[in-house]
Design a protein around this motif. Structure first.
Motif, PDB file in Angstrom:
ATOM      1  N   SER A   1      37.799  40.597  43.447  1.00 31.11           N
ATOM      2  CA  SER A   1      38.454  41.683  42.739  1.00 31.11           C
ATOM      3  C   SER A   1      37.443  42.416  41.876  1.00 31.11           C
ATOM      4  O   SER A   1      36.829  41.821  40.996  1.00 31.11           O
ATOM      5  CB  SER A   1      39.585  41.140  41.860  1.00 31.11           C
ATOM      6  OG  SER A   1      40.538  40.477  42.662  1.00 31.11           O
ATOM      7  N   GLU A   2      37.280  43.707  42.134  1.00 35.42           N
ATOM      8  CA  GLU A   2      36.255  44.462  41.430  1.00 35.42           C
ATOM      9  C   GLU A   2      36.738  44.943  40.071  1.00 35.42           C
ATOM     10  O   GLU A   2      35.952  45.218  39.190  1.00 35.42           O
ATOM     11  CB  GLU A   2      35.833  45.657  42.295  1.00 35.42           C
ATOM     12  CG  GLU A   2      34.569  46.330  41.822  1.00 35.42           C
ATOM     13  CD  GLU A   2      34.047  47.324  42.836  1.00 35.42           C
ATOM     14  OE1 GLU A   2      34.403  48.503  42.726  1.00 35.42           O
ATOM     15  OE2 GLU A   2      33.288  46.911  43.718  1.00 35.42           O
ATOM     16  N   ALA A   3      38.025  45.083  39.892  1.00 33.15           N
ATOM     17  CA  ALA A   3      38.541  45.582  38.619  1.00 33.15           C
ATOM     18  C   ALA A   3      39.984  45.150  38.454  1.00 33.15           C
ATOM     19  O   ALA A   3      40.614  44.654  39.387  1.00 33.15           O
ATOM     20  CB  ALA A   3      38.439  47.099  38.564  1.00 33.15           C
ATOM     21  N   ARG A   4      40.505  45.343  37.255  1.00 32.83           N
ATOM     22  CA  ARG A   4      41.898  45.039  37.015  1.00 32.83           C
ATOM     23  C   ARG A   4      42.779  46.192  37.485  1.00 32.83           C
ATOM     24  O   ARG A   4      42.303  47.259  37.810  1.00 32.83           O
ATOM     25  CB  ARG A   4      42.118  44.785  35.517  1.00 32.83           C
ATOM     26  CG  ARG A   4      41.404  43.532  35.013  1.00 32.83           C
ATOM     27  CD  ARG A   4      41.751  43.276  33.566  1.00 32.83           C
ATOM     28  NE  ARG A   4      41.129  42.040  33.094  1.00 32.83           N
ATOM     29  CZ  ARG A   4      41.276  41.556  31.865  1.00 32.83           C
ATOM     30  NH1 ARG A   4      42.032  42.213  30.983  1.00 32.83           N
ATOM     31  NH2 ARG A   4      40.677  40.434  31.519  1.00 32.83           N
ATOM     32  N   VAL A   5      44.079  45.926  37.496  1.00 32.08           N
ATOM     33  CA  VAL A   5      45.023  46.948  37.935  1.00 32.08           C
ATOM     34  C   VAL A   5      44.979  48.132  36.976  1.00 32.08           C
ATOM     35  O   VAL A   5      45.015  47.965  35.753  1.00 32.08           O
ATOM     36  CB  VAL A   5      46.450  46.373  37.992  1.00 32.08           C
ATOM     37  CG1 VAL A   5      47.458  47.471  38.335  1.00 32.08           C
ATOM     38  CG2 VAL A   5      46.524  45.255  39.019  1.00 32.08           C
TER      39      VAL A   5
END
Length: 452
Positions: free
Chosen positions: A25-29
């Motif tokens: 996962s590269e970033a949060r939502v």
């Protein structure tokens, strides 16, 4: 109470787990105008010059819950997150397939096929029309960077509905990613078209001998095969990833669900009554000098009825355009390739870097149940092409569900950036496309040619 050494070991283990997690996962939502977005990375794809990776990756990261997918975009990146040019790694295709896995069963590994003939796994495919091989909800190829996949409001692709999941199972997603490393290839376009002689392949991946007339295609560039490269090239191995961005909204009664349909120009239904989709075919070189267009058509009976919300084709290099026609000869959607003109990622000369899409006015394009639809795919035949495809994706909504909804078309526009200059190997294909792009004309069978 833990000793200092034990606490140190726990801390190191935690950092390792965080690092591994960070590779996915590269970033949060993020949320914008009510639409949620998340960027993910596929498992790593190991490649060296000329190598082929065509693996299945099960239980990929995907948004959880009962949601409506609004878009699904992807591209190949390296370990630094930088986009990788098609001139180095050709993205033959990627597809995302939904499936149900029995709870308590360990994740399956790639074994040369999907392995879903077992009771532990059930394919939850799209709504047709092919019987096998094209069950994906999402999927593109080299055109992935500049092809819009946005589903306009109030529509959405419904997934994660707990009422649809069989008892004792859970919903999951898998990738099939087919990437060909063409660094140092003696024939770059030949490698991307999977010409058998370049791979020195005479048997398929199951050990079955190939037909001598089979000159190229998926049977010659399966996982682990090697395309011919120059002898002096240093074999540099690197890790790549499919970076994919999913946008969605939480499911609500205000959303109109759409069905995913995929058509294949090689479908045998018209002759056999069975939707046996062959997926690929060969374009023979033209023997005339006044027409360099190879046209192929197939017709199918549409299984349901509704309004067309979206449409786009999937073609390979050499493609001119594709169209889906209704029974009366009307164009339901036409889709044309966008060819790159430079060297930067997303604008690679000689490659299809995008496909035009259709977003009809809501309710303006209808298909009736049982209507005979005809798919046409056109390729340049100035030179032969192996392993080409002619697929067409459409999203269809139930007309009765749209009537009372306020419809707002909100399309993600992917604008191609053109950089002047041509790679030498792409010149012939681009020239062929220019020749084939001529004035519209009607064919003898009444269909409008989309080779304009």
């Amino acid at each position: 109470m833990m000793s200092r050494g034990t606490r140190a070991m726990v801390f190191v283990l935690a950092m390792v787990l965080l690092t591994v997690r960070g590779q996915h996962s590269e970033a949060r939502v993020t949320i914008e105008n009510g639409v949620k977005s998340m960027v993910y990375l596929s498992p790593k794809i190991m490649q060296h010059p000329g190598s082929v990776s065509n693996k299945f990756y099960y239980d990929i990261e995907f948004p959880k819950g009962h949601i409506a997918i609004k878009s699904f975009n992807a591209e190949v990146v390296d370990e630094t997150g930088s986009p990788v040019s098609l001139q180095e790694t050709y993205l033959h295709h990627w597809v995302a397939v939904r499936y149900y896995q029995r709870k308590g069963v360990k994740n399956i590994k790639y074994n040369g096929n999907l392995g879903f003939h077992q009771s532990e796994y059930i394919i939850a495919g799209n709504d047709g029309v092919c019987n096998h091989g094209l069950s994906q909800f999402f999927g593109l190829g080299s055109e992935t960077r500049k092809t819009s996949t946005y589903v306009p409001d109030p529509y959405g692709i419904e997934v994660g509905n707990p009422l649809e999941v069989p008892v004792g199972y859970e919903e999951k997603w898998l990738f099939n990613i087919h990437a060909i490393d063409t660094r140092g290839a003696v024939d770059v376009m030949g490698c991307t078209e999977c010409r058998c002689k370049l791979y020195n392949v005479t048997y398929d991946e199951y050990g079955r001998p190939l037909n001598p007339n089979y000159k190229g295609g998926l049977f010659c560039c399966y996982d682990g095969t090697q395309c011919k490269v120059t002898n002096e090239l240093e074999s540099v191995t690197r890790n790549l990833y499919l970076k994919y961005t999913v946008k969605w909204v939480d499911w609500s009664e205000s959303i109109v669900p759409v069905k995913v349909f995929i058509f294949d120009v090689t479908d045998t239904w018209q002759k056999t009554g069975i939707h046996d989709c062959l997926i690929e075919y060969k374009v023979e070189q033209s023997t005339t000098t006044n027409d360099y267009t190879s046209t192929r058509r197939s017709s199918v009976s549409f299984p349901s009825a509704g309004d067309v919300v979206y449409g786009a084709a999937h073609l390979h290099s050499g493609g001119i355009g594709s169209a889906l026609y209704g029974e009366d000869g009307r164009i339901i959607c036409s889709s044309k390739p966008i060819y790159g003109e430079g060297n930067s990622a997303g604008d690679e000369a000689g490659y299809i870097v995008g496909m035009t899409t259709c977003y009809p006015e809501p309710g303006s394009v209808k298909i009736t149940e049982g209507e005979i639809l005809t798919l046409e795919s056109n390729y340049s035949s100035e030179k032969s092409h192996t392993g080409v495809m002619g697929l067409f994706y459409i999203l269809v909504a139930d007309s009765s569900l749209t009537m009372n909804h306020h419809v707002q078309i909100r399309e993600e526009t992917i604008v191609p950036v053109f950089v002047w200059g041509l790679a030498a190997f792409g010149l012939a294909i681009l020239a062929a496309v220019v020749v084939a792009y001529r004035s519209r004309k009607r064919n003898e069978d009444g269909y409008m040619s989309i080779a304009t």
